[in-house]
Design a protein around this motif. Structure first.
Motif, mmCIF file in Angstrom:
data_model
loop_
_atom_site.group_PDB
_atom_site.id
_atom_site.type_symbol
_atom_site.label_atom_id
_atom_site.label_comp_id
_atom_site.label_asym_id
_atom_site.label_seq_id
_atom_site.Cartn_x
_atom_site.Cartn_y
_atom_site.Cartn_z
ATOM 1 N N GLY A 74 0.780 -1.227 0.000
ATOM 2 C CA GLY A 74 0.000 0.000 0.000
ATOM 3 C C GLY A 74 0.815 1.281 0.000
ATOM 4 O O GLY A 74 0.244 2.381 0.000
ATOM 5 N N ASN A 75 2.134 1.191 -0.036
ATOM 6 C CA ASN A 75 2.965 2.390 0.038
ATOM 7 C C ASN A 75 2.835 3.283 -1.194
ATOM 8 O O ASN A 75 2.861 4.513 -1.083
ATOM 9 N N LEU A 76 2.692 2.682 -2.362
ATOM 10 C CA LEU A 76 2.497 3.500 -3.554
ATOM 11 C C LEU A 76 1.162 4.236 -3.476
ATOM 12 O O LEU A 76 1.072 5.420 -3.829
ATOM 13 N N ALA A 77 0.128 3.556 -2.998
ATOM 14 C CA ALA A 77 -1.177 4.204 -2.830
ATOM 15 C C ALA A 77 -1.074 5.386 -1.878
ATOM 16 O O ALA A 77 -1.689 6.440 -2.106
ATOM 17 N N ARG A 78 -0.299 5.233 -0.804
ATOM 18 C CA ARG A 78 -0.101 6.343 0.136
ATOM 19 C C ARG A 78 0.533 7.537 -0.567
ATOM 20 O O ARG A 78 0.146 8.690 -0.332
ATOM 21 N N ALA A 79 1.521 7.269 -1.406
ATOM 22 C CA ALA A 79 2.204 8.347 -2.121
ATOM 23 C C ALA A 79 1.269 9.041 -3.104
ATOM 24 O O ALA A 79 1.270 10.272 -3.221
ATOM 25 N N ILE A 80 0.441 8.265 -3.797
ATOM 26 C CA ILE A 80 -0.499 8.849 -4.753
ATOM 27 C C ILE A 80 -1.555 9.665 -4.031
ATOM 28 O O ILE A 80 -1.971 10.737 -4.494
ATOM 29 N N ALA A 81 -1.987 9.189 -2.857
ATOM 30 C CA ALA A 81 -2.992 9.910 -2.081
ATOM 31 C C ALA A 81 -2.475 11.275 -1.628
ATOM 32 O O ALA A 81 -3.254 12.230 -1.514
ATOM 33 N N THR A 82 -1.169 11.391 -1.383
ATOM 34 C CA THR A 82 -0.608 12.682 -0.970
ATOM 35 C C THR A 82 -0.668 13.710 -2.096
ATOM 36 O O THR A 82 -0.527 14.913 -1.848
ATOM 37 N N LEU A 83 -0.904 13.240 -3.314
ATOM 38 C CA LEU A 83 -1.077 14.153 -4.453
ATOM 39 C C LEU A 83 -2.525 14.626 -4.565
ATOM 40 O O LEU A 83 -2.884 15.303 -5.529
ATOM 41 N N GLY A 84 -3.344 14.246 -3.588
ATOM 42 C CA GLY A 84 -4.740 14.676 -3.575
ATOM 43 C C GLY A 84 -5.673 13.771 -4.345
ATOM 44 O O GLY A 84 -6.798 14.168 -4.676
ATOM 45 N N LYS A 85 -5.265 12.535 -4.606
ATOM 46 C CA LYS A 85 -6.084 11.588 -5.363
ATOM 47 C C LYS A 85 -6.853 10.665 -4.418
ATOM 48 O O LYS A 85 -6.432 10.400 -3.294
ATOM 49 N N GLU A 86 -7.990 10.173 -4.902
ATOM 50 C CA GLU A 86 -8.772 9.166 -4.191
ATOM 51 C C GLU A 86 -8.374 7.797 -4.722
ATOM 52 O O GLU A 86 -8.538 7.520 -5.918
ATOM 53 N N VAL A 87 -7.837 6.943 -3.849
ATOM 54 C CA VAL A 87 -7.260 5.672 -4.283
ATOM 55 C C VAL A 87 -8.013 4.493 -3.673
ATOM 56 O O VAL A 87 -8.233 4.442 -2.457
ATOM 57 N N ASN A 96 -8.141 9.153 2.172
ATOM 58 C CA ASN A 96 -8.219 9.140 0.708
ATOM 59 C C ASN A 96 -8.002 7.750 0.110
ATOM 60 O O ASN A 96 -7.995 7.593 -1.112
ATOM 61 N N ILE A 97 -7.787 6.752 0.967
ATOM 62 C CA ILE A 97 -7.501 5.393 0.491
ATOM 63 C C ILE A 97 -8.543 4.413 1.017
ATOM 64 O O ILE A 97 -8.838 4.383 2.213
ATOM 65 N N THR A 98 -9.082 3.598 0.113
ATOM 66 C CA THR A 98 -9.957 2.481 0.471
ATOM 67 C C THR A 98 -9.203 1.200 0.156
ATOM 68 O O THR A 98 -8.904 0.922 -1.016
ATOM 69 N N SER A 99 -8.857 0.417 1.183
ATOM 70 C CA SER A 99 -8.064 -0.804 1.000
ATOM 71 C C SER A 99 -8.981 -2.023 1.043
ATOM 72 O O SER A 99 -9.630 -2.273 2.061
ATOM 73 N N LEU A 100 -9.007 -2.776 -0.056
ATOM 74 C CA LEU A 100 -9.864 -3.955 -0.159
ATOM 75 C C LEU A 100 -9.013 -5.213 -0.256
ATOM 76 O O LEU A 100 -7.980 -5.231 -0.937
ATOM 77 N N CYS A 101 -9.448 -6.264 0.424
ATOM 78 C CA CYS A 101 -8.756 -7.552 0.360
ATOM 79 C C CYS A 101 -9.565 -8.493 -0.526
ATOM 80 O O CYS A 101 -10.742 -8.755 -0.264
ATOM 81 N N GLY A 102 -8.933 -8.987 -1.589
ATOM 82 C CA GLY A 102 -9.629 -9.897 -2.490
ATOM 83 C C GLY A 102 -8.838 -10.118 -3.755
ATOM 84 O O GLY A 102 -7.759 -9.540 -3.962
ATOM 85 N N GLU A 155 -2.389 -10.113 5.140
ATOM 86 C CA GLU A 155 -1.358 -9.465 5.950
ATOM 87 C C GLU A 155 -0.904 -8.152 5.334
ATOM 88 O O GLU A 155 -0.604 -7.178 6.053
ATOM 89 N N LEU A 156 -0.840 -8.086 4.025
ATOM 90 C CA LEU A 156 -0.444 -6.859 3.347
ATOM 91 C C LEU A 156 -1.535 -5.799 3.445
ATOM 92 O O LEU A 156 -1.252 -4.608 3.606
ATOM 93 N N VAL A 157 -2.783 -6.229 3.368
ATOM 94 C CA VAL A 157 -3.898 -5.290 3.500
ATOM 95 C C VAL A 157 -3.934 -4.702 4.906
ATOM 96 O O VAL A 157 -4.127 -3.488 5.088
ATOM 97 N N GLU A 158 -3.729 -5.541 5.912
ATOM 98 C CA GLU A 158 -3.728 -5.056 7.294
ATOM 99 C C GLU A 158 -2.574 -4.088 7.528
ATOM 100 O O GLU A 158 -2.722 -3.090 8.245
ATOM 101 N N TYR A 159 -1.431 -4.375 6.940
ATOM 102 C CA TYR A 159 -0.293 -3.452 7.049
ATOM 103 C C TYR A 159 -0.664 -2.092 6.460
ATOM 104 O O TYR A 159 -0.398 -1.043 7.057
ATOM 105 N N ALA A 160 -1.287 -2.104 5.284
ATOM 106 C CA ALA A 160 -1.652 -0.852 4.616
ATOM 107 C C ALA A 160 -2.697 -0.076 5.422
ATOM 108 O O ALA A 160 -2.626 1.161 5.503
ATOM 109 N N LYS A 161 -3.641 -0.778 6.017
ATOM 110 C CA LYS A 161 -4.741 -0.109 6.722
ATOM 111 C C LYS A 161 -4.293 0.613 7.991
ATOM 112 O O LYS A 161 -4.964 1.543 8.447
ATOM 113 N N GLN A 162 -3.170 0.214 8.552
ATOM 114 C CA GLN A 162 -2.747 0.809 9.823
ATOM 115 C C GLN A 162 -2.414 2.298 9.691
ATOM 116 O O GLN A 162 -2.411 3.025 10.690
ATOM 117 N N PHE A 163 -2.196 2.767 8.466
ATOM 118 C CA PHE A 163 -1.809 4.166 8.276
ATOM 119 C C PHE A 163 -3.015 5.093 8.141
ATOM 120 O O PHE A 163 -2.872 6.306 8.115
#
Length: 248
Positions: free
Chosen positions: A53-66, A86-92, A74-82
């Protein structure tokens, strides 16, 4: 359609590779490069195979909805902790997840090629349906020319020198194989297998899915003689190239 190795490999990769637990300026540079490659204003982004999810975090800082889609819990849970609003994290799985909305931009960075040609075609048809009428997708494609030359090359994944990887190339099926193992336990290996496509081959798949490639961006490559990585090389030499594709 989902390959058996996928979830276990990327989970193990996340466990073994410390870099994936860090946020660096590299993600900010990647986000800026993506915005430049899109080449026009955009707001909504779908990233599939989103990993940590780190790239999504970077894109969100540009004012985008990701919106991100990632298979490994495990990767989704890691991403959600931040907790970025502007980010919706889906597992699937991107093969069957239900996404009713459409997006300005779709990203699949470093990972296309799971499964057979029929799987790629199925996914590209989903990409078509996820794009707004004037939307576009940026997708990284592995270059067979590079991976054939990389066959048999091995290295430690980082300076800890605990985990090794070896690249192999299945010339018959045009697939790169990436095998990881701990030096202390070489019998316990974990592998990924991704299809490689020439420009003509990926153009054909995109056309069948109703998509048209409008630009191509070469990536970097390892110079095995100098044992040095170059960020940007020619289309012939790069390990992967990024296609910019729109609805035909």
């Amino acid at each position: 359609m989902e390959q058996k190795w996928v979830k276990s490999f990327y989970k193990k990769q996340f466990e073994w590779f410390p870099y994936l637990h860090e946020y660096s300026e590299e993600y900010d540079e990647m986000a800026k490069e993506i915005a430049s490659q899109v080449g026009k204003p955009f707001q909504s982004v779908l990233e599939i195979g989103a990993g940590n999810g780190n790239l999504a975090r970077a894109i969100a800082t540009l004012g985008k909805e990701v919106t991100t889609v990632e298979l490994v819990p495990e990767l989704v849970e890691y991403a959600k902790q931040f907790k970025n609003e502007n980010i919706t994290s889906l597992c699937g799985s991107f093969y069957d997840i239900d996404l009713p909305e459409t997006f300005d931009v779709l990203l699949y960075i470093d990972g296309f090629g799971v499964g057979e040609d029929s799987d790629q075609l199925f996914l590209l048809k989903r990409v078509y349906n996820w794009l707004k009428q004037d939307g576009m997708a940026l997708i990284d494609i592995y270059n067979p020319n590079y991976w054939e030359k990389a066959d048999g090359k091995s290295m430690y994944i980082d300076q800890s020198r605990k985990v090794l990887r070896e690249y192999k190339y299945d010339k018959k099926n045009h697939r790169m194989l990436d095998v990881w193992w701990k030096e202390e336990n070489p019998e316990d290996t974990h592998s990924q297998s991704l299809a490689c496509y020439s420009i003509g081959e990926i153009e054909k798949l995109c056309k069948e899915a109703g998509l048209k490639i409008i630009d191509i961006f070469p990536g970097g490559a390892m110079d095995w003689d100098e044992w040095k990585y170059y960020e940007k090389v020619s289309l012939e030499e790069c390990l992967s190239y990024r296609i910019k594709t729109v609805r035909a």
